[in-house]
Design an enzyme around this catalytic site. Structure first.
Site, PDB file in Angstrom:
ATOM      1  N   ARG A  58       0.824  -1.208   0.000  1.00 40.74           N
ATOM      2  CA  ARG A  58       0.000   0.000   0.000  1.00 40.74           C
ATOM      3  C   ARG A  58       0.861   1.263   0.000  1.00 40.74           C
ATOM      4  NH1 ARG A  58      -5.048  -1.901   3.867  1.00 40.74           N
ATOM      5  NH2 ARG A  58      -6.401  -2.491   2.122  1.00 40.74           N
ATOM      6  N   LYS A 223     -14.987 -15.028   6.212  1.00 41.21           N
ATOM      7  CA  LYS A 223     -16.400 -15.049   6.565  1.00 41.21           C
ATOM      8  C   LYS A 223     -17.336 -14.739   5.393  1.00 41.21           C
ATOM      9  CE  LYS A 223     -17.261 -12.841  10.441  1.00 41.21           C
ATOM     10  NZ  LYS A 223     -17.047 -11.567  11.154  1.00 41.21           N
ATOM     11  N   GLY A 376      -7.258  -6.876   0.993  1.00 41.14           N
ATOM     12  CA  GLY A 376      -5.949  -6.702   1.637  1.00 41.14           C
ATOM     13  C   GLY A 376      -5.206  -8.014   1.761  1.00 41.14           C
ATOM     14  N   GLY A 400     -12.423  -3.759   1.179  1.00 44.19           N
ATOM     15  CA  GLY A 400     -13.777  -3.331   1.516  1.00 44.19           C
ATOM     16  C   GLY A 400     -14.325  -2.348   0.505  1.00 44.19           C
TER      17      GLY A 400
HETATM   18  P1  ADP Z   1      -9.386 -10.127   1.957  1.00 41.69           P
HETATM   19  O1  ADP Z   1      -8.638  -9.277   2.953  1.00 41.69           O
HETATM   20  O2  ADP Z   1      -8.551 -10.468   0.767  1.00 41.69           O
HETATM   21  O3  ADP Z   1     -10.732  -9.552   1.613  1.00 41.69           O
HETATM   22  P2  ADP Z   1     -10.484 -11.780   4.023  1.00 41.69           P
HETATM   23  O4  ADP Z   1     -10.084 -10.763   5.040  1.00 41.69           O
HETATM   24  O5  ADP Z   1     -11.911 -11.953   3.740  1.00 41.69           O
HETATM   25  O6  ADP Z   1      -9.689 -11.541   2.667  1.00 41.69           O
HETATM   26  O7  ADP Z   1      -9.963 -13.209   4.496  1.00 41.69           O
HETATM   27  C1  ADP Z   1      -8.608 -13.478   4.687  1.00 41.69           C
HETATM   28  C2  ADP Z   1      -8.415 -14.533   5.744  1.00 41.69           C
HETATM   29  O8  ADP Z   1      -9.208 -15.668   5.509  1.00 41.69           O
HETATM   30  C3  ADP Z   1      -6.987 -15.005   5.786  1.00 41.69           C
HETATM   31  O9  ADP Z   1      -6.366 -14.502   6.936  1.00 41.69           O
HETATM   32  C4  ADP Z   1      -7.111 -16.529   5.799  1.00 41.69           C
HETATM   33  O10 ADP Z   1      -6.271 -17.133   6.757  1.00 41.69           O
HETATM   34  C5  ADP Z   1      -8.559 -16.734   6.151  1.00 41.69           C
HETATM   35  N1  ADP Z   1      -9.050 -18.030   5.684  1.00 41.69           N
HETATM   36  C6  ADP Z   1      -9.059 -18.501   4.425  1.00 41.69           C
HETATM   37  N2  ADP Z   1      -9.540 -19.762   4.391  1.00 41.69           N
HETATM   38  C7  ADP Z   1      -9.840 -20.093   5.657  1.00 41.69           C
HETATM   39  C8  ADP Z   1     -10.357 -21.273   6.273  1.00 41.69           C
HETATM   40  N3  ADP Z   1     -10.664 -22.354   5.560  1.00 41.69           N
HETATM   41  N4  ADP Z   1     -10.546 -21.267   7.613  1.00 41.69           N
HETATM   42  C9  ADP Z   1     -10.250 -20.175   8.328  1.00 41.69           C
HETATM   43  N5  ADP Z   1      -9.754 -19.032   7.813  1.00 41.69           N
HETATM   44  C10 ADP Z   1      -9.550 -18.983   6.487  1.00 41.69           C
HETATM   45 MG    MG Z   2      -8.897  -9.045   5.077  1.00 39.53          MG
END
Ligand code: ADP
Ligand code: MG
Length: 419
Positions: A58, A223, A376, A400
């Site tokens: 970033r 989530k 992120g 987001g």
């Molecule tokens: P982004 O920041 O790219 O939008 P998120 O914040 O939604 O992504 O999710 C990222 C997190 O999801 C990572 O830290 C990863 O460890 C977690 N994650 C991915 N798959 C799983 C899983 N099967 N169980 C628990 N956590 C998970």
């Molecule tokens: Mg994230």
């Protein structure tokens, strides 16, 4: 939207709202030796730095706008937030390590103000020469920054705006926030969008207006509740939606499978069931993993096996999509012309559970499509897994923000720049 080309910045103090919200390690003794305390630039006295930046993407993304303003002879005052200190001064959320890294990357000293709108900030802003750069301390040390009360936010925005004559909005990662530095300050100063926001908005337009089809979307992360809005909206836009990450298990459960101790959001089962039905009606292809890496614990050294997605043992948790799913997903991406990816496929931070995310990143690259990575953690995954960022058409700095844009929402920081 005006850009910095439309502003006469020479000799003017320009407040740049950047997104410098980088991941940091937790500091501690081992990190301290490598983290040199700040010089303080033009007189700031930051706290000693003990945390290290683990991914400076970033900061790098913010350089072009800052450089362009310097070249044009602006006095550049950068402001940004880091983490969620919730309106209190918390040294572990200091931007001091960021000031140091920003200075290294710009190849010039960055004066660091030890407060946001206080004595240090005013003094440093007042002392800047044309072409010089300062960074203010973490905006979120001030309760006014994120306040829901318009008057409180406005009062803080007044003080922030008083530091400068012009405003450039370039913190794409924060444009979905109705925060003082994002929404209220541009209503108080002549303003323009920085290069990063202009680029990000251009890319998002390609994902929402006249999309080149087939349009495939890969969603993962932890989530499903974070991503409901975007799934909802994409059901009317994407040709195929591939699901991985922690949210998979709510989908698998909705299809009647047991998911053991995997991440599950029971309260979203109805919504997810409804999405699956709507997708079928609309002819949108939902692609779910066929195999899962199931571990005994949430730990890098936990025992783990690849199991069929419909046979996750009761005592196991799914921490990644399996190899057959990686191949299936890559194959479903191969024919696409446009791909948007948000959310890692597994717990990529732990090596044994990083392979699914690796397979998807490679699948995007091999597709030859217009590929956008948003989020992120997804962007960090691409870099920490060693992929060449240039192999993707665009890596968004705002998870987001890009999701809310794709949900069809109005983003406060963009509407403030448009006015
Ligand atoms: P982004 O920041 O790219 O939008 P998120 O914040 O939604 O992504 O999710 C990222 C997190 O999801 C990572 O830290 C990863 O460890 C977690 N994650 C991915 N798959 C799983 C899983 N099967 N169980 C628990 N956590 C998970
Ligand atoms: Mg994230």
């Amino acid at each position: 939207m005006r850009t910095i080309d439309d502003l006469d910045v020479r000799g003017k103090r320009v407040l740049v709202r950047a997104d410098l919200n980088v991941p940091l390690d937790d500091g501690g003794a081992s990190a301290a030796s490598d983290a040199v305390p700040e010089s303080g630039g033009a007189g700031g006295r930051p706290p000693a730095v003990t945390r290290r930046i683990t991914d400076d993407g970033r900061i790098r993304a913010s350089l072009p706008t800052i450089d362009a303003l310097r070249e044009r002879g602006a006095k550049v005052i950068v402001c940004a937030h880091l983490g969620r200190p919730k309106g209190e001064v918390k040294p572990e959320f200091s931007l001091a390590p960021v000031a140091r890294r920003l200075g290294e990357l710009l190849g010039t000293e960055v004066a660091f103000a030890s407060d946001v709108v206080g004595e240090s900030a005013s003094r440093i802003a007042g002392q800047l020469a044309d072409g010089q750069v300062a960074l203010l301390e973490n905006l979120r040390f001030e309760p006014g920054e994120t306040s829901k009360d318009d008057a409180e936010r406005g009062a803080f925005a007044d003080r922030l705006a008083a530091l400068a004559e012009l405003y450039v909005g370039d913190g794409f990662g924060a444009v979905h926030r109705k925060h003082a530095s994002v929404y209220d300050v541009p209503r108080r100063l002549p303003h323009a969008a920085g290069g990063l926001i202009a680029t990000e908005v251009g890319v998002l337009k390609r994902l929402t207006e006249n999309v080149e089809r087939p349009y495939a979307v890969v969603l993962g992360g932890s989530k499903v509740s974070d991503k409901l809005g975007v799934i909802d909206n994409l059901l009317g836009k994407a040709d195929r939606i591939l699901i991985g990450g922690g949210m998979v298990f709510t989908f698998l459960k909705a299809q009647g499978h047991e998911v053991g101790r995997s991440l599950l959001e029971e309260d979203q089962l109805d919504t997810v069931t409804e999405y699956l039905a709507r997708a079928e009606k609309a002819g949108v292809e939902f692609v779910l993993p066929v195999d899962i890496v199931a571990a005994t614990a949430f730990a890098a050294d936990a025992d783990h096996d690849v199991v069929p997605a419909d046979a996750i043992p009761a005592d196991r948790m799914g921490l990644d999509i399996g190899p057959a799913s990686g191949r299936l997903f890559a194959e479903r991406l191969a024919g696409a012309r446009t791909v948007f990816w948000n959310g890692p496929m597994g717990v990529f931070e732990m090596e044994p559970f990083s392979h699914g995310t690796r397979a998807i990143a490679q699948g995007l690259i091999d597709s030859g499509a217009f590929t956008v990575v948003g989020g992120g953690d997804s962007a960090a995954a691409v870099r920490t897994l060693g992929f060449d960022e240039a192999a993707f058409s665009h890596i968004s700095t705002g998870g987001g923000a890009s999701l809310e844009y794709l949900e069809g929402k109005t983003l406060p920081g963009l509407s403030a720049l448009e006015d």
